[in-house]
Design a protein around this motif. Structure first.
Motif, PDB file in Angstrom:
ATOM      1  N   LEU A  71      -6.345 118.050  31.710  1.00 43.56           N
ATOM      2  CA  LEU A  71      -7.247 117.558  32.596  1.00 43.56           C
ATOM      3  C   LEU A  71      -8.582 117.665  31.631  1.00 43.56           C
ATOM      4  O   LEU A  71      -9.205 118.499  31.218  1.00 43.56           O
ATOM      5  CB  LEU A  71      -7.659 118.330  33.985  1.00 43.56           C
ATOM      6  CG  LEU A  71      -6.280 118.455  34.703  1.00 43.56           C
ATOM      7  CD1 LEU A  71      -6.813 119.506  35.924  1.00 43.56           C
ATOM      8  CD2 LEU A  71      -5.725 117.447  35.066  1.00 43.56           C
ATOM      9  N   VAL A  72      -8.929 115.909  31.547  1.00 41.10           N
ATOM     10  CA  VAL A  72     -10.391 115.916  30.792  1.00 41.10           C
ATOM     11  C   VAL A  72     -11.408 115.128  31.579  1.00 41.10           C
ATOM     12  O   VAL A  72     -11.138 113.984  32.042  1.00 41.10           O
ATOM     13  CB  VAL A  72      -9.791 115.096  29.387  1.00 41.10           C
ATOM     14  CG1 VAL A  72     -11.162 114.852  28.633  1.00 41.10           C
ATOM     15  CG2 VAL A  72      -8.706 115.685  28.645  1.00 41.10           C
ATOM     16  N   GLU A  73     -12.385 115.928  31.848  1.00 36.43           N
ATOM     17  CA  GLU A  73     -13.583 115.251  32.514  1.00 36.43           C
ATOM     18  C   GLU A  73     -14.468 114.259  31.589  1.00 36.43           C
ATOM     19  O   GLU A  73     -14.503 114.712  30.374  1.00 36.43           O
ATOM     20  CB  GLU A  73     -14.474 116.258  33.409  1.00 36.43           C
ATOM     21  CG  GLU A  73     -13.609 117.202  34.231  1.00 36.43           C
ATOM     22  CD  GLU A  73     -13.546 118.588  33.663  1.00 36.43           C
ATOM     23  OE1 GLU A  73     -13.207 119.779  34.592  1.00 36.43           O
ATOM     24  OE2 GLU A  73     -13.303 118.584  32.475  1.00 36.43           O
ATOM     25  N   SER A  74     -15.173 113.445  32.370  1.00 38.11           N
ATOM     26  CA  SER A  74     -16.042 112.594  31.628  1.00 38.11           C
ATOM     27  C   SER A  74     -17.028 112.213  32.385  1.00 38.11           C
ATOM     28  O   SER A  74     -16.825 112.169  33.655  1.00 38.11           O
ATOM     29  CB  SER A  74     -15.413 111.770  30.679  1.00 38.11           C
ATOM     30  OG  SER A  74     -14.833 110.685  31.562  1.00 38.11           O
ATOM     31  N   GLY A  75     -17.953 111.712  31.986  1.00 44.90           N
ATOM     32  CA  GLY A  75     -18.908 111.028  33.025  1.00 44.90           C
ATOM     33  C   GLY A  75     -20.121 111.671  33.463  1.00 44.90           C
ATOM     34  O   GLY A  75     -21.030 111.334  33.950  1.00 44.90           O
ATOM     35  N   GLY A  76     -20.409 112.840  32.834  1.00 38.91           N
ATOM     36  CA  GLY A  76     -21.573 113.708  33.194  1.00 38.91           C
ATOM     37  C   GLY A  76     -22.524 113.337  32.297  1.00 38.91           C
ATOM     38  O   GLY A  76     -22.531 112.291  31.558  1.00 38.91           O
ATOM     39  N   GLY A  77     -24.012 113.717  32.718  1.00 38.69           N
ATOM     40  CA  GLY A  77     -25.206 113.163  31.825  1.00 38.69           C
ATOM     41  C   GLY A  77     -26.391 113.613  32.590  1.00 38.69           C
ATOM     42  O   GLY A  77     -26.361 114.608  33.680  1.00 38.69           O
ATOM     43  N   MET A  78     -27.321 113.266  32.306  1.00 41.34           N
ATOM     44  CA  MET A  78     -28.811 113.474  32.783  1.00 41.34           C
ATOM     45  C   MET A  78     -29.316 112.467  33.485  1.00 41.34           C
ATOM     46  O   MET A  78     -29.468 111.362  32.882  1.00 41.34           O
ATOM     47  CB  MET A  78     -29.675 114.283  31.733  1.00 41.34           C
ATOM     48  CG  MET A  78     -31.194 114.276  32.117  1.00 41.34           C
ATOM     49  SD  MET A  78     -32.269 115.000  31.175  1.00 41.34           S
ATOM     50  CE  MET A  78     -31.248 116.594  30.607  1.00 41.34           C
ATOM     51  N   VAL A  79     -29.659 112.476  34.725  1.00 41.66           N
ATOM     52  CA  VAL A  79     -30.102 111.433  35.674  1.00 41.66           C
ATOM     53  C   VAL A  79     -31.365 112.002  36.415  1.00 41.66           C
ATOM     54  O   VAL A  79     -31.710 113.203  36.356  1.00 41.66           O
ATOM     55  CB  VAL A  79     -29.131 110.899  36.643  1.00 41.66           C
ATOM     56  CG1 VAL A  79     -28.018 110.355  35.934  1.00 41.66           C
ATOM     57  CG2 VAL A  79     -28.764 111.885  37.466  1.00 41.66           C
TER      58      VAL A  79
END
Length: 125
Positions: free
Chosen positions: A4-12
């Motif tokens: 399972l590979v998550e992506s899309g996180g960041g600083m907002v």
């Protein structure tokens, strides 16, 4: 091998949006419920949202209801967490998890077999 590979996180900034993705491989995706959990520094991992394998019924923590939306695309073997109106208290590492989970256990981390590595979400005011 299941991954399972998550992506899309960041600083907002407060009030902005993010969409997290969880790409699955090595399992019959349609047979697994998928959930999102999060863990902030010094806090326990907590349930955020889940989506059942069959029927696609969704479940949410009260703290994110009406702001977050869980979904899944069987063809792409990917689950999503759309996060709107983000708040500083949403800051955490977000994990996706997959398991053959009965409804009554959907919110329990121990019910899930497979976990992603996590993706950081930081919301600044």
């Amino acid at each position: 091998q299941v991954q399972l590979v998550e992506s899309g996180g960041g600083m907002v900034q407060v009030g902005e949006t993010l969409r997290l993705s969880c790409a699955a491989s090595g399992l019959t995706f349609s047979s697994y419920s998928v959930a999102w959990f999060r863990q902030a520094p010094g806090k326990e991992r907590e349930f955020v949202a889940g989506i059942k394998a069959s029927g696609g019924h969704t479940y949410y923590a009260d703290s994110v209801k009406d702001r977050f939306t869980a979904s899944r695309d069987g063809g792409k073997k990917t689950a999503y967490l759309q996060m709107n109106s983000l708040k500083p208290e949403d800051t955490a590492v977000y994990f996706c998890a997959a398991g053959r989970v009965i409804t009554s256990s959907l919110r329990s981390a121990s019910a899930y077999t497979y976990w992603g590595q996590g993706t950081q979400v930081t919301v600044s005011s």
